[in-house]
Scaffold this active site. Structure first.
Site, PDB file in Angstrom:
ATOM      1  N   GLU A  19       4.806  32.696  28.232  1.00  0.00           N
ATOM      2  CA  GLU A  19       6.340  32.843  28.163  1.00  0.00           C
ATOM      3  C   GLU A  19       6.687  34.157  28.981  1.00  0.00           C
ATOM      4  O   GLU A  19       5.963  35.211  28.629  1.00  0.00           O
ATOM      5  CB  GLU A  19       6.766  33.156  26.690  1.00  0.00           C
ATOM      6  CG  GLU A  19       8.291  33.516  26.476  1.00  0.00           C
ATOM      7  CD  GLU A  19       9.005  32.078  26.675  1.00  0.00           C
ATOM      8  OE1 GLU A  19      10.297  32.166  26.941  1.00  0.00           O
ATOM      9  OE2 GLU A  19       8.524  31.025  26.408  1.00  0.00           O
ATOM     10  N   HIS A  78       8.598  26.090  34.339  1.00  0.00           N
ATOM     11  CA  HIS A  78       9.316  25.221  33.268  1.00  0.00           C
ATOM     12  C   HIS A  78      10.133  24.382  34.004  1.00  0.00           C
ATOM     13  O   HIS A  78      10.425  22.945  33.580  1.00  0.00           O
ATOM     14  CB  HIS A  78       9.938  26.042  32.309  1.00  0.00           C
ATOM     15  CG  HIS A  78      10.009  25.727  30.811  1.00  0.00           C
ATOM     16  ND1 HIS A  78      10.766  26.217  29.961  1.00  0.00           N
ATOM     17  CD2 HIS A  78       9.767  24.520  30.299  1.00  0.00           C
ATOM     18  CE1 HIS A  78      10.894  25.678  28.740  1.00  0.00           C
ATOM     19  NE2 HIS A  78       9.937  24.574  28.987  1.00  0.00           N
ATOM     20  N   ASP A  88      14.152  27.794  34.396  1.00  0.00           N
ATOM     21  CA  ASP A  88      13.207  29.151  34.352  1.00  0.00           C
ATOM     22  C   ASP A  88      11.759  28.923  34.965  1.00  0.00           C
ATOM     23  O   ASP A  88      11.530  27.553  34.983  1.00  0.00           O
ATOM     24  CB  ASP A  88      13.050  29.743  32.891  1.00  0.00           C
ATOM     25  CG  ASP A  88      12.404  28.670  32.104  1.00  0.00           C
ATOM     26  OD1 ASP A  88      13.103  27.732  32.054  1.00  0.00           O
ATOM     27  OD2 ASP A  88      11.464  28.902  31.209  1.00  0.00           O
TER      28      ASP A  88
END
Length: 196
Positions: A19, A78, A88
């Site tokens: 992330e 992603h 993203d």
């Protein structure tokens, strides 16, 4: 969520997700579009802080050190694995810089110029382009129509490899980059039923 890359599906079960923080916003709709209409999303993608990118590079280098079998083509966004739902990490993410540090895939400029010349004299059909995108790993159905699912897959590809313009419409530059990547990274995927 639903995801696919190459022949693998449900990637949460078999991938390492990292992330990164980027508070981008997108407004608009993904309604059914005619072949000439671009993706109707107005997005604002802020730049990434250098400190975050440096930490990310160190983390990925450590992961690749433990798992050298990870193919450069399998270091993806992603948006690459879920183009109908995700945007993203967006066009500000420095994929080429990561490639220059030994992380991920990138195209060769000379091969891209070669394909640009070929495409100027013999443009590719949408079926050929969908096959090339599928062969590289993107989840796209070969329909022969530049339908919404095709545009979203090409938009994800552009966000990754041609961030100057990511409207989902396929021009010769997008096609040339895609062909150059397929030349450089032969995936040999068996699920495509496509010849490129």
């Amino acid at each position: 969520g639903v995801s696919q890359w190459g022949e693998e599906t449900s990637l949460n079960d078999r991938s390492i997700g990292i992330e990164v923080v980027n508070n981008f916003t997108c407004n608009g709709s993904l309604r059914k579009l005619s072949p000439e209409q671009p993706i109707d999303l107005d997005c604002n993608f802020p730049s990434y802080p250098e400190s975050q990118l440096e930490i990310l590079i160190v983390l990925i280098e450590e992961i690749l050190g433990r798992h050298p079998e990870i193919d450069p083509v399998d270091i993806v966004a992603h948006a690459d694995i879920a183009p109908n739902r995700k945007s993203d990490p967006g066009p500000q993410f420095p994929w080429e810089e990561l490639y220059n540090r030994g992380i991920g895939a990138w195209y060769d400029v000379d091969a891209t110029h070669k394909y640009l010349g070929q495409l100027e004299t013999q443009p590719a059909t949408i079926s050929e382009l969908q096959c090339a995108l599928l062969n590289y790993g993107y989840p796209v159905e070969v329909t022969g129509e530049h339908d919404t699912q095709s545009k979203l897959a090409f938009r994800a590809f552009q966000l990754h490899f041609r961030p100057a313009r990511y409207n989902g419409l396929v021009d010769n530059e997008t096609a040339a980059i895609l062909y150059a990547l397929n030349e450089k990274y032969d995936r040999g995927l068996s699920n495509t039923n496509c010849e490129i």
